[in-house]
Design a protein around this motif. Structure first.
Motif, PDB file in Angstrom:
ATOM      1  N   VAL A 149       0.840  -1.204   0.000  1.00 54.78           N
ATOM      2  CA  VAL A 149       0.000   0.000   0.000  1.00 54.78           C
ATOM      3  C   VAL A 149       0.874   1.252   0.000  1.00 54.78           C
ATOM      4  N   GLY A 150       1.816   1.297  -0.937  1.00 56.46           N
ATOM      5  CA  GLY A 150       2.621   2.504  -1.165  1.00 56.46           C
ATOM      6  C   GLY A 150       2.100   3.232  -2.401  1.00 56.46           C
ATOM      7  N   ASN A 151       2.798   4.266  -2.823  1.00 57.43           N
ATOM      8  CA  ASN A 151       2.328   5.041  -3.977  1.00 57.43           C
ATOM      9  C   ASN A 151       2.431   4.269  -5.291  1.00 57.43           C
ATOM     10  N   VAL A 152       3.404   3.352  -5.374  1.00 57.28           N
ATOM     11  CA  VAL A 152       3.483   2.546  -6.601  1.00 57.28           C
ATOM     12  C   VAL A 152       2.260   1.631  -6.687  1.00 57.28           C
ATOM     13  N   ALA A 153       1.858   1.063  -5.548  1.00 50.73           N
ATOM     14  CA  ALA A 153       0.654   0.221  -5.532  1.00 50.73           C
ATOM     15  C   ALA A 153      -0.554   1.033  -5.984  1.00 50.73           C
ATOM     16  N   SER A 197      -3.508   3.412   9.225  1.00 49.65           N
ATOM     17  CA  SER A 197      -2.709   4.558   9.676  1.00 49.65           C
ATOM     18  C   SER A 197      -1.229   4.354   9.350  1.00 49.65           C
ATOM     19  N   GLN A 198      -0.863   3.146   8.891  1.00 44.90           N
ATOM     20  CA  GLN A 198       0.554   2.870   8.602  1.00 44.90           C
ATOM     21  C   GLN A 198       0.826   2.715   7.112  1.00 44.90           C
ATOM     22  N   ALA A 199      -0.223   2.950   6.312  1.00 41.30           N
ATOM     23  CA  ALA A 199      -0.037   2.809   4.862  1.00 41.30           C
ATOM     24  C   ALA A 199       0.954   3.861   4.377  1.00 41.30           C
ATOM     25  N   LYS A 204      -2.827  12.659  -1.408  1.00 40.83           N
ATOM     26  CA  LYS A 204      -3.229  13.119  -2.744  1.00 40.83           C
ATOM     27  C   LYS A 204      -3.435  11.913  -3.672  1.00 40.83           C
ATOM     28  N   GLU A 205      -2.499  10.982  -3.613  1.00 43.12           N
ATOM     29  CA  GLU A 205      -2.573   9.805  -4.483  1.00 43.12           C
ATOM     30  C   GLU A 205      -3.765   8.928  -4.071  1.00 43.12           C
ATOM     31  N   LEU A 206      -3.961   8.773  -2.754  1.00 40.12           N
ATOM     32  CA  LEU A 206      -5.076   7.957  -2.271  1.00 40.12           C
ATOM     33  C   LEU A 206      -6.404   8.545  -2.742  1.00 40.12           C
ATOM     34  N   SER A 313       3.986  -5.068  -5.068  1.00 42.46           N
ATOM     35  CA  SER A 313       4.439  -3.679  -5.032  1.00 42.46           C
ATOM     36  C   SER A 313       4.990  -3.361  -3.645  1.00 42.46           C
ATOM     37  N   VAL A 314       6.119  -4.013  -3.333  1.00 39.19           N
ATOM     38  CA  VAL A 314       6.627  -3.934  -1.962  1.00 39.19           C
ATOM     39  C   VAL A 314       7.946  -3.166  -1.887  1.00 39.19           C
ATOM     40  N   GLY A 315       8.181  -2.287  -2.826  1.00 38.71           N
ATOM     41  CA  GLY A 315       9.343  -1.396  -2.756  1.00 38.71           C
ATOM     42  C   GLY A 315      10.433  -1.777  -3.743  1.00 38.71           C
ATOM     43  N   TYR A 316      11.241  -0.771  -4.058  1.00 38.41           N
ATOM     44  CA  TYR A 316      12.382  -0.960  -4.958  1.00 38.41           C
ATOM     45  C   TYR A 316      13.614  -1.373  -4.146  1.00 38.41           C
ATOM     46  N   ARG A 317      14.652  -1.750  -4.871  1.00 33.49           N
ATOM     47  CA  ARG A 317      15.920  -2.091  -4.226  1.00 33.49           C
ATOM     48  C   ARG A 317      17.072  -1.738  -5.167  1.00 33.49           C
ATOM     49  N   GLY A 354      20.797  10.413  -4.696  1.00 38.05           N
ATOM     50  CA  GLY A 354      19.512   9.785  -5.024  1.00 38.05           C
ATOM     51  C   GLY A 354      19.311   8.465  -4.290  1.00 38.05           C
ATOM     52  N   TRP A 355      18.503   7.597  -4.881  1.00 38.63           N
ATOM     53  CA  TRP A 355      18.115   6.342  -4.198  1.00 38.63           C
ATOM     54  C   TRP A 355      19.297   5.429  -3.927  1.00 38.63           C
ATOM     55  N   ILE A 356      20.329   5.435  -4.784  1.00 35.95           N
ATOM     56  CA  ILE A 356      21.474   4.553  -4.534  1.00 35.95           C
ATOM     57  C   ILE A 356      22.274   5.066  -3.332  1.00 35.95           C
TER      58      ILE A 356
HETATM   59  P1  NAP Z   1       6.938   2.044  -0.328  1.00 34.44           P
HETATM   60  O1  NAP Z   1       6.374   3.406  -0.188  1.00 34.44           O
HETATM   61  O2  NAP Z   1       8.121   1.688   0.480  1.00 34.44           O
HETATM   62  O3  NAP Z   1       5.740   0.996  -0.026  1.00 34.44           O
HETATM   63  C1  NAP Z   1       6.004  -0.376   0.015  1.00 34.44           C
HETATM   64  C2  NAP Z   1       4.768  -1.110   0.503  1.00 34.44           C
HETATM   65  O4  NAP Z   1       5.056  -2.496   0.468  1.00 34.44           O
HETATM   66  C3  NAP Z   1       4.393  -0.800   1.946  1.00 34.44           C
HETATM   67  O5  NAP Z   1       2.990  -0.820   2.072  1.00 34.44           O
HETATM   68  C4  NAP Z   1       5.020  -1.969   2.707  1.00 34.44           C
HETATM   69  O6  NAP Z   1       4.364  -2.300   3.920  1.00 34.44           O
HETATM   70  C5  NAP Z   1       4.760  -3.077   1.726  1.00 34.44           C
HETATM   71  N1  NAP Z   1       5.605  -4.240   1.964  1.00 34.44           N
HETATM   72  C6  NAP Z   1       6.959  -4.281   2.053  1.00 34.44           C
HETATM   73  N2  NAP Z   1       7.374  -5.559   2.259  1.00 34.44           N
HETATM   74  C7  NAP Z   1       6.243  -6.313   2.307  1.00 34.44           C
HETATM   75  C8  NAP Z   1       6.001  -7.691   2.496  1.00 34.44           C
HETATM   76  N3  NAP Z   1       7.002  -8.568   2.663  1.00 34.44           N
HETATM   77  N4  NAP Z   1       4.719  -8.129   2.490  1.00 34.44           N
HETATM   78  C9  NAP Z   1       3.700  -7.264   2.315  1.00 34.44           C
HETATM   79  N5  NAP Z   1       3.864  -5.950   2.133  1.00 34.44           N
HETATM   80  C10 NAP Z   1       5.130  -5.476   2.123  1.00 34.44           C
HETATM   81  O7  NAP Z   1       7.385   1.727  -1.828  1.00 34.44           O
HETATM   82  P2  NAP Z   1       6.798   2.150  -3.250  1.00 34.44           P
HETATM   83  O8  NAP Z   1       5.323   2.181  -3.272  1.00 34.44           O
HETATM   84  O9  NAP Z   1       7.522   1.275  -4.207  1.00 34.44           O
HETATM   85  O10 NAP Z   1       7.322   3.645  -3.446  1.00 34.44           O
HETATM   86  C11 NAP Z   1       8.730   3.946  -3.482  1.00 34.44           C
HETATM   87  C12 NAP Z   1       8.922   5.458  -3.353  1.00 34.44           C
HETATM   88  O11 NAP Z   1       8.465   6.105  -4.547  1.00 34.44           O
HETATM   89  C13 NAP Z   1       8.114   6.055  -2.220  1.00 34.44           C
HETATM   90  O12 NAP Z   1       8.869   7.054  -1.598  1.00 34.44           O
HETATM   91  C14 NAP Z   1       6.912   6.636  -2.925  1.00 34.44           C
HETATM   92  O13 NAP Z   1       6.268   7.692  -2.230  1.00 34.44           O
HETATM   93  C15 NAP Z   1       7.544   7.129  -4.223  1.00 34.44           C
HETATM   94  N6  NAP Z   1       6.509   7.255  -5.259  1.00 34.44           N
HETATM   95  C16 NAP Z   1       5.833   8.418  -5.306  1.00 34.44           C
HETATM   96  C17 NAP Z   1       4.815   8.574  -6.231  1.00 34.44           C
HETATM   97  C18 NAP Z   1       4.055   9.858  -6.258  1.00 34.44           C
HETATM   98  O14 NAP Z   1       4.452  10.807  -5.602  1.00 34.44           O
HETATM   99  N7  NAP Z   1       2.968   9.951  -6.988  1.00 34.44           N
HETATM  100  C19 NAP Z   1       4.474   7.536  -7.111  1.00 34.44           C
HETATM  101  C20 NAP Z   1       5.194   6.343  -7.030  1.00 34.44           C
HETATM  102  C21 NAP Z   1       6.207   6.205  -6.086  1.00 34.44           C
HETATM  103  P3  NAP Z   1       5.061  -1.894   5.336  1.00 34.44           P
HETATM  104  O15 NAP Z   1       4.841  -0.435   5.469  1.00 34.44           O
HETATM  105  O16 NAP Z   1       4.311  -2.713   6.297  1.00 34.44           O
HETATM  106  O17 NAP Z   1       6.524  -2.264   5.220  1.00 34.44           O
END
Ligand code: NAP
Length: 464
Positions: A149-153, A197-199, A204-206, A313-317, A354-356
């Protein structure tokens, strides 16, 4: 005169180049990118329907068009491309702004079943990344699960819930547009392992999900209420409180009927991807409960959500770059205010931004102060760096090595080709989705053949 190579032309690379030319009136900067197109995640990550964020390209363009900045696309650094050590011979300093190129893994059974994709792969496909694989994604699917439940999701859930009329004005490549326009996915489940509350999504995106023309958002008030902070949000920081308020509004307002439904689910952690006939058929989740410390514990109760498409959609690496140190735990390059650390010691002339440097967090603007910090470190070191005399123009030397960069004129030719393609299809700009068409547009037909290295010990990666 200080000569700097910036590796990566996404926001962090462009902001690094911008800070350099603003803070040092004599510096010359080459911005290298393995792709023939600049702008990194602004071009290949920001969702196609987010025109306003995408228009940031105009700001980044002015950086790359600065008289002391050159864009050198189609130049891979590391791997089978230009060795990092070679860059150190050609430039006083190198700043790596290579982002976080891969996705995190869940580590659960069935993760790699056909029909289960990382959100990164799906985003790359509809963003026309030339390395993207087109494997049907939505073909045959009626129900999709988005894990996280991040912004990519939110981005991928929204793209699944949009109809043809909404997608047509975007610059999405034609094949992805055709597939999404014909998609029969009408149930999208976006699932968080913790509470509302932890999403990680931003409000804005939501909120945007609730404004989609033909999609209804559903939330279960009883599931939201499992989160103590949902019941009493007063103590929450403002961004989380706003998220909770939006969710509460949806929980209290009966949904209107629409062609597609986005179900926002919480306190469910993925346990296993379920298969039928060799493909993904659903996800088994374990119900969780708050542990009182910001985390969750399993309850031993399970729920299966049927899905023919699963997007993780659980984050980049970050990924290691040959020739640079790498911290496997954080997926970043060890650094001190942007100065690369080799075994705890500053490596002269090597920097990250940046991210790296800091990990995959923050919005695009976060890269501006991050880049400035790195550039400040670099300019503090400049006195010792310029003692090393450099002879040839790095571009001349790179060409002698067999490298054939796509320069700014080549990128402008790609832009023109994309405008022409869009006009021929009755759409606006439509992105070219593959190496062949990009390189042909940039260089002409003969450029689509693989490049050979001469002085470099390794050949350059063929653009296929
Ligand atoms: P993120 O914000 O880190 O969200 C990752 C999500 O994955 C969280 O809900 C996390 O839950 C969940 N997760 C992680 N490991 C998991 C697991 N093993 N099982 C289930 N759920 C898991 O990553 P993201 O969505 O890829 O975004 C990356 C960055 O890009 C963020 O800073 C984001 O704001 C930014 N971005 C911004 C925009 C925009 O501004 N429009 C658009 C896209 C991306 P937990 O919280 O419980 O770990």
């Amino acid at each position: 005169m200080l000569r700097v190579a910036v590796v990566g032309s996404g926001p962090s690379g462009c902001y690094t180049a911008q800070s350099l030319v603003q803070l040092d009136p004599s510096v010359r900067v080459d911005v290298l990118d393995r792709l023939p197109c600049p702008y990194g995640l602004v071009r290949y990550g920001v969702a196609p329907d987010h025109e306003k964020i995408k228009s940031l390209q105009n700001n980044l363009r002015t950086v790359l068009e600065h008289e002391r900045v050159r864009f050198l696309g189609g130049v891979r650094v590391g791997g089978d491309g230009v060795p990092a050590a070679r860059l150190r011979e050609l430039y006083h300093a190198v700043v790596y702004c290579v982002g976080a190129a891969t996705d995190r893994h869940l580590g659960i059974p069935g993760e790699d079943l056909p029909g289960s994709w990382s959100a990164t792969e799906f985003v790359s496909w509809y963003s026309a990344h030339p390395d993207a694989v087109d494997d049907g994604f939505v073909r045959g699917a009626r129900s999709a699960v988005v894990i996280g439940v991040g912004n990519v999701a939110v981005d991928v859930a929204r793209m699944l819930a949009r109809g043809a009329a909404e997608l047509s004005p975007t610059d999405m490549p034609q094949a992805a547009f055709d597939a999404l326009a014909a998609s029969r996915v009408n149930e999208v489940h976006m699932v968080g392992r913790r509470g509302p509350s932890q999403a990680r999504f931003t409000t804005k995106e939501l909120r945007e999900l609730g404004g989609l023309p033909d999609a209804e958002v559903t939330v279960d008030p009883e599931e939201l209420a499992l989160d103590p902070a949902y019941l009493d949000p007063a103590g929450l920081p403002a961004p989380q409180r706003r998220n909770v308020e939006v969710l509460r509004g949806w929980a209290e307002t009966p949904g209107r009927s629409a062609a597609r439904r986005i179900h926002l689910r919480f306190f469910l952690r993925p346990a296993e991807l379920l298969a039928s006939e060799g493909r993904v058929a659903g996800v088994r989740f374990e119900r969780t409960a708050p542990d009182g410390q910001g985390g969750v514990t399993g309850t031993g109760q399970y729920e299966d959500i049927p899905a023919q498409l699963v997007l993780r959609s659980v984050g980049y690496r970050g990924v290691p770059l040959e020739g640079l140190p790498f911290d496997e735990t954080t997926g970043t390059v060890p650094n001190l205010a942007g100065r690369v650390l080799r075994e705890g010691v500053v490596a002269p002339g090597e920097y990250v931004a940046g991210w790296i440097k800091r990990g995959p967090t923050g919005v695009i603007g976060t890269n501006r102060p991050c880049a400035k910090e790195t550039v400040t470190s670099l300019l503090e070191d400049a006195g010792s760096l310029v003692c090393e005399g450099l002879t040839a123009d790095p571009l001349v030397a790179l060409r002698a090595d067999g490298v054939r960069p796509v320069e700014w004129a080549g990128w402008r030719a790609i832009e023109r080709a994309e405008a022409e393609l869009g006009a021929s299809l009755g759409r606006g700009v439509v992105k070219l989705p593959d190496w062949q068409s990009l390189m042909t547009a940039a260089h002409g037909n003969e450029a689509a053949t693989p490049q050979k290295s001469t002085n470099c010990s390794r050949s350059l990666r063929s653009p296929t």
